[in-house]
Write a protein that holds these residues in place. Structure first.
Motif, PDB file in Angstrom:
ATOM      1  N   HIS A   1       0.806  -1.219   0.000  1.00  0.00           N
ATOM      2  CA  HIS A   1       0.000   0.000   0.000  1.00  0.00           C
ATOM      3  C   HIS A   1       0.844   1.276   0.000  1.00  0.00           C
ATOM      4  CE1 HIS A   1       0.793  -0.615   4.305  1.00  0.00           C
ATOM      5  NE2 HIS A   1       0.532   0.665   4.484  1.00  0.00           N
TER       6      HIS A   1
ATOM      7  N   LEU B   1     -12.632   9.901  -3.965  1.00  0.00           N
ATOM      8  CA  LEU B   1     -11.998   8.586  -3.865  1.00  0.00           C
ATOM      9  C   LEU B   1     -12.050   8.102  -2.418  1.00  0.00           C
ATOM     10  CD1 LEU B   1      -9.196  10.008  -6.001  1.00  0.00           C
ATOM     11  CD2 LEU B   1     -10.488   8.026  -6.786  1.00  0.00           C
TER      12      LEU B   1
ATOM     13  N   HIS C   1     -11.107   5.320   0.293  1.00  0.00           N
ATOM     14  CA  HIS C   1     -10.166   4.228   0.547  1.00  0.00           C
ATOM     15  C   HIS C   1     -10.844   3.019   1.157  1.00  0.00           C
ATOM     16  CE1 HIS C   1      -9.920   4.523   4.970  1.00  0.00           C
ATOM     17  NE2 HIS C   1      -9.932   5.834   4.841  1.00  0.00           N
TER      18      HIS C   1
ATOM     19  N   HIS D   1      -5.972   7.817   3.164  1.00  0.00           N
ATOM     20  CA  HIS D   1      -6.262   8.753   2.080  1.00  0.00           C
ATOM     21  C   HIS D   1      -5.010   9.501   1.615  1.00  0.00           C
ATOM     22  CE1 HIS D   1      -6.216  11.795   5.200  1.00  0.00           C
ATOM     23  NE2 HIS D   1      -6.784  12.730   4.466  1.00  0.00           N
TER      24      HIS D   1
ATOM     25  N   TRP E   1      -2.235   7.449   0.976  1.00  0.00           N
ATOM     26  CA  TRP E   1      -1.462   6.400   0.330  1.00  0.00           C
ATOM     27  C   TRP E   1      -1.240   6.736  -1.151  1.00  0.00           C
ATOM     28  CZ3 TRP E   1      -4.530   1.529   2.361  1.00  0.00           C
ATOM     29  CH2 TRP E   1      -4.271   1.382   3.741  1.00  0.00           C
TER      30      TRP E   1
ATOM     31  N   THR F   1      -1.678   5.140  -3.886  1.00  0.00           N
ATOM     32  CA  THR F   1      -2.757   4.785  -4.813  1.00  0.00           C
ATOM     33  C   THR F   1      -3.855   5.836  -4.821  1.00  0.00           C
ATOM     34  OG1 THR F   1      -2.398   2.398  -4.790  1.00  0.00           O
ATOM     35  CG2 THR F   1      -4.635   3.138  -5.199  1.00  0.00           C
ATOM     36  N   LEU F   2      -4.293   6.267  -3.636  1.00  0.00           N
ATOM     37  CA  LEU F   2      -5.367   7.261  -3.576  1.00  0.00           C
ATOM     38  C   LEU F   2      -4.907   8.613  -4.102  1.00  0.00           C
ATOM     39  CD1 LEU F   2      -8.294   6.786  -2.417  1.00  0.00           C
ATOM     40  CD2 LEU F   2      -6.640   5.000  -1.869  1.00  0.00           C
TER      41      LEU F   2
ATOM     42  N   HIS G   1      -4.554   8.456  -7.896  1.00  0.00           N
ATOM     43  CA  HIS G   1      -5.830   8.568  -8.585  1.00  0.00           C
ATOM     44  C   HIS G   1      -6.343  10.012  -8.573  1.00  0.00           C
ATOM     45  CE1 HIS G   1      -6.200   4.138  -8.564  1.00  0.00           C
ATOM     46  NE2 HIS G   1      -7.161   4.311  -9.453  1.00  0.00           N
TER      47      HIS G   1
ATOM     48  N   THR H   1      -9.548  12.955  -1.972  1.00  0.00           N
ATOM     49  CA  THR H   1      -9.405  11.758  -1.142  1.00  0.00           C
ATOM     50  C   THR H   1     -10.025  12.036   0.221  1.00  0.00           C
ATOM     51  OG1 THR H   1      -7.223  12.325  -0.232  1.00  0.00           O
ATOM     52  CG2 THR H   1      -7.279  11.131  -2.334  1.00  0.00           C
TER      53      THR H   1
ATOM     54  N   HIS I   1     -10.678  10.768   4.324  1.00  0.00           N
ATOM     55  CA  HIS I   1     -10.356   9.932   5.486  1.00  0.00           C
ATOM     56  C   HIS I   1     -11.659   9.557   6.178  1.00  0.00           C
ATOM     57  CE1 HIS I   1      -8.424   8.377   9.078  1.00  0.00           C
ATOM     58  NE2 HIS I   1      -9.247   9.114   9.792  1.00  0.00           N
TER      59      HIS I   1
ATOM     60  N   PHE J   1     -12.753   1.748  -3.157  1.00  0.00           N
ATOM     61  CA  PHE J   1     -11.665   0.782  -3.256  1.00  0.00           C
ATOM     62  C   PHE J   1     -11.862  -0.337  -2.235  1.00  0.00           C
ATOM     63  CE2 PHE J   1     -10.107   4.624  -5.096  1.00  0.00           C
ATOM     64  CZ  PHE J   1      -9.215   4.250  -6.083  1.00  0.00           C
TER      65      PHE J   1
END
Length: 506
Positions: free
Chosen positions: A271, A306, A308, A321, A323, A325-326, A329, A342, A344, A383
């Motif tokens: 992650h 997005l 998580h 939020h 990370w 990946t997030l 994106h 993103t 949390h 996700f």
């Protein structure tokens, strides 16, 4: 010689082990199935009060009856509730026990009653209320034949096996679930093996991800004396695959199994690895529990929110939020002219879906009220475990929600999560999605338990004529952005983001 002492779970008694015990005996192992007072027909309670300490005494008595001759190693096996009396007995006889096997069972802690391990939250609340009303000496009736799913996955059980499970079931004395487990700490020195029934929702890979999050409470799973093995079946392997279970128990007794690495050991966990696409290095603009990534130029603009996955332990650093990946994106959305956001949220346990849904709803309202965002053009993207949160938005899609996307999502609760009757069930909710466009990124090498929920969702979407677009990553794993080859994941990520952007700008 290995001496197996087998302790059954809730509602079940010693006869449930019959085939597994016979297989172990045929392999040359001494085997004892423990009759639990008040549950086993051979051990009626009479007028005595039955509680957890009663069952700990039952197991301890079997340990004491085993000849302590040299070379006889006792392996205690606790299935489901049975792990509580097993740990209590091992804590009292740590020098007599060579290993404890947690058979599709959790990690009970000192001072916590077995009731806390009951997955079904509604049922847990009902039992707690019975205790408060003074019914602690009563009994909990076993489920009917079609009610066992509330207690675990019945995957792998034939009709005959399910009939047998139901026929063998006996009422569970409430005191056994309500009395706290008391441990001195001596059992911590006893080697342990977890045998995970993957069709019930837990795998070794999943445990490794949880350890990687850095939660101190899970560090015990990565101790050198702890190992893990898997069985591809549901919660009652002694009935669904008794011979395979016996073989796995012998492997556990020999110390076989996969060891987990500690958090921060070796290369970065999945992650925290880099996002595979080159995206603009936009600054983060934080408002409360929401981070905005806004492209240059005039607004307002459509937004992608997005969400998580999880559950993620409280206090995980960095926050999910944040990370790669997030954030990747969100910046990819900005490169398409959208506001990437993103969020949390507090999905720390399977019991937290309600408050996580509230967090996400509050975040969406904050996003829509931001002057840089076109409040009438918003997409939600979920996700992994956050996929269950999509159910609310599928059930009653607001007019401003122009698209709902999901990456390697869990789209139906796992049996051991206790959420089967809750509102967090996208497979059931999709029939009410209407014309809402849906984009699902599907991992071709997804874990079987997650893949089954995606397949059920796709079938349900097709049956109701939902506007579903599937974006496949044929060789992708769960969390493929940071796990798999960029040349495979990049096209899928671009296609999915551009599909969402097209629906937001149409």
């Amino acid at each position: 010689m290995t001496v197996f002492i087998l302790v059954a779970g809730v509602f079940t008694a010693a006869p449930v082990w019959q085939e597994t015990a016979a297989r172990l005996a045929a392999a040359g192992c001494e085997t004892h199935t423990v009759p639990l007072t008040g549950i086993d027909p051979d051990r009626p309670a009479g007028s005595a009060r039955v509680d957890l300490e009663t069952h700990i005494a039952d197991v301890t008595a079997v340990i004491d009856a085993v000849d302590a001759a040299a070379g006889r190693e006792i392996v205690l096996v606790g299935h489901d509730y049975g792990i509580h009396p097993v740990l209590g007995a091992a804590d009292r006889r740590p020098r007599r026990v060579a290993r404890v096997v947690h058979l599709d069972a959790g990690m009970p802690q000192d001072g916590v009653p077995p009731l806390a391990a009951v997955a079904d939250q509604e049922l847990r609340a009902q039992l707690a209320e019975r205790a408060r009303s003074g019914d602690a000496d009563g009994e909990l009736s076993p489920p009917a034949r079609d009610g066992w799913q509330r207690w675990g996955s019945t995957a792998g059980l034939s009709r005959a096996a399910l009939d047998r499970l139901t026929a063998l079931a006996a009422p569970q004395p409430l005191g056994t679930l309500l009395q706290p487990l008391r441990l001195t700490g001596a059992v911590a020195a006893v080697p342990a093996t977890g045998v995970l029934c993957t069709e019930n929702g837990v795998s070794v890979d999943l445990l490794q991800r949880l350890v990687d999050f850095g939660d101190p409470g899970l560090a015990v799973l990565a101790r050198p004396q702890v190992a893990f093995l898997e069985l591809p079946t549901g919660h009652w392997p002694m009935l669904s695959c008794p011979n395979e279970l016996a073989d796995v128990l012998r492997r556990a007794a020999a110390g076989e199994g996969r060891r987990l690495r500690t958090a921060g050991d070796g290369e970065p966990p999945a992650h925290l690895r880099p996002f595979p696409l080159e995206v603009p290095e936009l600054p983060r603009d934080r408002k409360g529990h929401v981070d905005f990534y806004v492209p240059a130029g005039a607004g307002p603009r459509p937004a992608v929110v997005l969400v998580h996955g999880g559950p993620v332990p409280a206090g995980a650093e960095p926050s999910p939020h944040e990370w790669p990946t997030l954030v990747g994106h969100a910046r990819l959305a900005a490169s398409e002219g959208l506001v990437g956001v993103t969020v949390h949220h507090r999905l720390h346990d399977v019991g937290d879906y309600g408050r996580a849904a509230e967090d996400v709803a509050a975040a969406v309202e904050l996003v829509r009220s931001d002057p840089r965002v076109d409040a009438d053009r918003v997409a939600l993207w979920f996700f992994s475990g956050a996929g269950l949160l999509a159910a609310d938005w599928l059930t009653e899609p607001p007019a401003w929600l122009r698209c709902l996307a999901a990456s390697y999502p869990i789209l139906a609760p796992f049996p051991n999560w206790g959420l089967a009757g809750s509102r967090f069930h996208p497979v059931r909710a999709v029939s009410r999605a209407g014309t809402l466009p849906l984009v699902v990124l599907r991992a071709g090498r997804e874990t079987p338990e997650v893949a089954a929920t995606v397949a059920a969702f796709v079938t349900a979407a097709e049956n109701c004529g939902a506007r579903l677009e599937l974006v496949d990553v044929p060789n992708g794993h769960h969390g493929f952005e940071t796990l798999d080859a960029p040349e495979e994941t990049r096209p899928a990520l671009l296609r999915a983001m551009r599909s969402v952007a097209a629906r937001l700008t149409a």
